[in-house]
Design a protein around this motif. Structure first.
Motif, mmCIF file in Angstrom:
data_model
loop_
_atom_site.group_PDB
_atom_site.id
_atom_site.type_symbol
_atom_site.label_atom_id
_atom_site.label_comp_id
_atom_site.label_asym_id
_atom_site.label_seq_id
_atom_site.Cartn_x
_atom_site.Cartn_y
_atom_site.Cartn_z
ATOM 1 N N GLY A 31 2.822 25.425 45.057
ATOM 2 C CA GLY A 31 2.321 26.216 46.174
ATOM 3 C C GLY A 31 2.299 25.484 47.508
ATOM 4 O O GLY A 31 2.017 26.079 48.546
ATOM 5 N N THR A 32 2.603 24.188 47.499
ATOM 6 C CA THR A 32 2.569 23.373 48.714
ATOM 7 C C THR A 32 3.928 22.728 48.949
ATOM 8 O O THR A 32 4.573 22.267 48.010
ATOM 9 N N ARG A 33 4.365 22.699 50.201
ATOM 10 C CA ARG A 33 5.639 22.057 50.558
ATOM 11 C C ARG A 33 5.370 20.601 50.936
ATOM 12 O O ARG A 33 4.496 20.308 51.762
ATOM 13 N N PHE A 34 6.130 19.693 50.352
ATOM 14 C CA PHE A 34 5.996 18.261 50.630
ATOM 15 C C PHE A 34 7.246 17.777 51.353
ATOM 16 O O PHE A 34 8.363 17.863 50.818
ATOM 17 N N ILE A 35 7.045 17.261 52.577
ATOM 18 C CA ILE A 35 8.179 16.807 53.380
ATOM 19 C C ILE A 35 7.852 15.478 54.054
ATOM 20 O O ILE A 35 6.704 15.015 54.034
ATOM 21 N N LYS A 36 8.885 14.866 54.650
ATOM 22 C CA LYS A 36 8.680 13.677 55.477
ATOM 23 C C LYS A 36 9.609 13.750 56.662
ATOM 24 O O LYS A 36 10.637 14.430 56.626
ATOM 25 N N ILE A 37 9.233 13.030 57.735
ATOM 26 C CA ILE A 37 10.057 13.016 58.942
ATOM 27 C C ILE A 37 9.978 11.632 59.577
ATOM 28 O O ILE A 37 8.913 10.983 59.565
ATOM 29 N N ASP A 38 11.085 11.168 60.070
ATOM 30 C CA ASP A 38 11.155 9.862 60.738
ATOM 31 C C ASP A 38 10.493 9.987 62.107
ATOM 32 O O ASP A 38 10.982 10.698 62.984
ATOM 33 N N ALA A 39 9.373 9.312 62.281
ATOM 34 C CA ALA A 39 8.610 9.421 63.529
ATOM 35 C C ALA A 39 9.411 8.953 64.741
ATOM 36 O O ALA A 39 9.222 9.454 65.851
ATOM 37 N N GLU A 40 10.326 8.000 64.525
ATOM 38 C CA GLU A 40 11.125 7.487 65.638
ATOM 39 C C GLU A 40 12.144 8.519 66.122
ATOM 40 O O GLU A 40 12.599 8.459 67.258
ATOM 41 N N LYS A 41 12.506 9.457 65.264
ATOM 42 C CA LYS A 41 13.450 10.505 65.634
ATOM 43 C C LYS A 41 12.740 11.786 66.063
ATOM 44 O O LYS A 41 13.398 12.778 66.386
ATOM 45 N N ALA A 42 11.425 11.755 66.032
ATOM 46 C CA ALA A 42 10.644 12.941 66.403
ATOM 47 C C ALA A 42 9.522 12.518 67.349
ATOM 48 O O ALA A 42 8.339 12.712 67.073
ATOM 49 N N LYS A 43 9.902 11.942 68.463
ATOM 50 C CA LYS A 43 8.927 11.410 69.423
ATOM 51 C C LYS A 43 7.999 12.492 69.959
ATOM 52 O O LYS A 43 6.785 12.295 70.061
ATOM 53 N N PHE A 44 8.581 13.631 70.328
ATOM 54 C CA PHE A 44 7.769 14.710 70.892
ATOM 55 C C PHE A 44 6.731 15.181 69.883
ATOM 56 O O PHE A 44 5.546 15.323 70.211
ATOM 57 N N LEU A 45 7.156 15.414 68.659
ATOM 58 C CA LEU A 45 6.249 15.886 67.618
ATOM 59 C C LEU A 45 5.182 14.842 67.311
ATOM 60 O O LEU A 45 4.001 15.177 67.148
ATOM 61 N N SER A 46 5.586 13.586 67.234
ATOM 62 C CA SER A 46 4.628 12.516 66.943
ATOM 63 C C SER A 46 3.567 12.409 68.029
ATOM 64 O O SER A 46 2.381 12.198 67.743
ATOM 65 N N THR A 47 3.979 12.580 69.276
ATOM 66 C CA THR A 47 3.029 12.548 70.390
ATOM 67 C C THR A 47 2.112 13.760 70.336
ATOM 68 O O THR A 47 0.888 13.640 70.518
ATOM 69 N N ARG A 48 2.693 14.916 70.064
ATOM 70 C CA ARG A 48 1.915 16.164 70.014
ATOM 71 C C ARG A 48 0.853 16.121 68.918
ATOM 72 O O ARG A 48 -0.273 16.599 69.117
ATOM 73 N N LEU A 49 1.201 15.521 67.775
ATOM 74 C CA LEU A 49 0.259 15.448 66.656
ATOM 75 C C LEU A 49 -0.558 14.151 66.661
ATOM 76 O O LEU A 49 -1.294 13.875 65.709
ATOM 77 N N ASN A 50 -0.402 13.371 67.709
ATOM 78 C CA ASN A 50 -1.203 12.160 67.893
ATOM 79 C C ASN A 50 -1.007 11.174 66.739
ATOM 80 O O ASN A 50 -1.973 10.633 66.186
ATOM 81 N N ILE A 51 0.254 10.948 66.382
ATOM 82 C CA ILE A 51 0.581 9.996 65.322
ATOM 83 C C ILE A 51 0.570 8.598 65.928
ATOM 84 O O ILE A 51 1.459 8.221 66.691
ATOM 85 N N ARG A 52 -0.438 7.814 65.595
ATOM 86 C CA ARG A 52 -0.585 6.469 66.164
ATOM 87 C C ARG A 52 -0.374 5.373 65.127
ATOM 88 O O ARG A 52 -0.213 4.213 65.476
ATOM 89 N N VAL A 53 -0.456 5.752 63.854
ATOM 90 C CA VAL A 53 -0.377 4.782 62.766
ATOM 91 C C VAL A 53 0.708 5.223 61.791
ATOM 92 O O VAL A 53 0.878 6.407 61.523
ATOM 93 N N ILE A 54 1.463 4.257 61.284
ATOM 94 C CA ILE A 54 2.481 4.512 60.271
ATOM 95 C C ILE A 54 2.108 3.747 59.012
ATOM 96 O O ILE A 54 1.840 2.547 59.095
ATOM 97 N N PRO A 55 2.058 4.408 57.857
ATOM 98 C CA PRO A 55 2.353 5.820 57.640
ATOM 99 C C PRO A 55 1.155 6.711 57.946
ATOM 100 O O PRO A 55 0.011 6.296 57.795
ATOM 101 N N THR A 56 1.443 7.945 58.360
ATOM 102 C CA THR A 56 0.413 8.967 58.512
ATOM 103 C C THR A 56 0.871 10.226 57.783
ATOM 104 O O THR A 56 2.016 10.648 57.930
ATOM 105 N N ILE A 57 -0.024 10.792 56.995
ATOM 106 C CA ILE A 57 0.242 12.053 56.314
ATOM 107 C C ILE A 57 -0.504 13.146 57.064
ATOM 108 O O ILE A 57 -1.727 13.080 57.224
ATOM 109 N N ALA A 58 0.235 14.134 57.548
ATOM 110 C CA ALA A 58 -0.371 15.265 58.255
ATOM 111 C C ALA A 58 -0.489 16.445 57.300
ATOM 112 O O ALA A 58 0.450 16.750 56.558
ATOM 113 N N ILE A 59 -1.648 17.110 57.320
ATOM 114 C CA ILE A 59 -1.898 18.285 56.494
ATOM 115 C C ILE A 59 -1.806 19.515 57.391
ATOM 116 O O ILE A 59 -2.572 19.639 58.356
#
Length: 209
Positions: free
Chosen positions: A117-145
């Motif tokens: 019932g849940t989708r599990f994915i990953k994304i390279d934060a270096e290739k998704a700068k806008f998204l990482s900034t928008r979601l306030n990703i400051r630490v690697i690794p970070t799991i977003a729910i």
């Protein structure tokens, strides 16, 4: 003030009354089933078959959209498409140089097939700068729910997982369950991990990014 014997008698009477009520309900249900004719039973069978078919179709739809496995999304566009198609998403933000991201990979591979019932994915934060900034990703690794296209929780580094690299898959699974993004069919007792404090870095459970 009531004596212990009076309290015991009262509890006994209440228990007997509760048992009687349950027995009466069971008797009524049995009588109702005995009075059913073939048409009634056929309606019930048909309804159950329809429910089973809907559940199977839903499962197949989820599998087709990427549920049941742990996969990588190439870019921000694919990330947003995934969150639109799935009500519950677990997304790891990683970088290629992060060894701890690889540790999370190992656990996510095990968890994803258990929770269709849940989708599990990953994304390279270096290739998704806008998204990482928008979601306030400051630490690697970070799991977003992400639930219903809203980010509801984060697991940043390993602090919530015992504070060290050797945490068990069940620990991450229990942490995800607490966020509400997955459900555990049976209550799993997870022993509290002892946090290992290492000298040197202020925190060794995550990497600043």
């Amino acid at each position: 003030m009531a004596s212990a014997q009076q309290i015991s008698s009262l509890l006994g009477a209440q228990l007997a009354n509760a048992v009687k009520i349950v027995e009466e309900q069971v008797d009524e249900e049995l009588k109702r089933m005995e009075n059913m004719d073939e048409d009634d039973l056929e309606v019930i069978r048909r309804k159950r078959m329809e429910e089973m078919k809907k559940a199977q179709n839903k499962r197949q739809e989820m599998l087709t959209s990427g549920h049941g496995k742990y996969s990588e999304v190439a870019d921000e566009k694919e990330f947003f498409e995934s969150t639109k198609k799935s009500n519950k998403v677990v997304c790891l933000f990683y970088t290629g140089s992060s060894m701890r991201s690889k540790i999370v990979d190992k656990h996510m591979e095990k968890i994803a097939p258990k929770h269709i019932g849940t989708r599990f994915i990953k994304i390279d934060a270096e290739k998704a700068k806008f998204l990482s900034t928008r979601l306030n990703i400051r630490v690697i690794p970070t799991i977003a729910i992400i639930v219903n296209q809203n980010t509801t929780d984060y697991i940043r580094g390993f602090d919530d997982l015992g504070g060290h690299d050797e945490f068990k898959t069940e620990v991450l699974e229990a942490r995800l369950a607490r966020s509400g993004v997955i459900n555990l069919e049976k209550k799993q007792e997870v022993k509290k991990e002892k946090k290992i404090i290492r000298c040197g870095n202020e925190s060794d459970s995550a990497e600043d990014w």
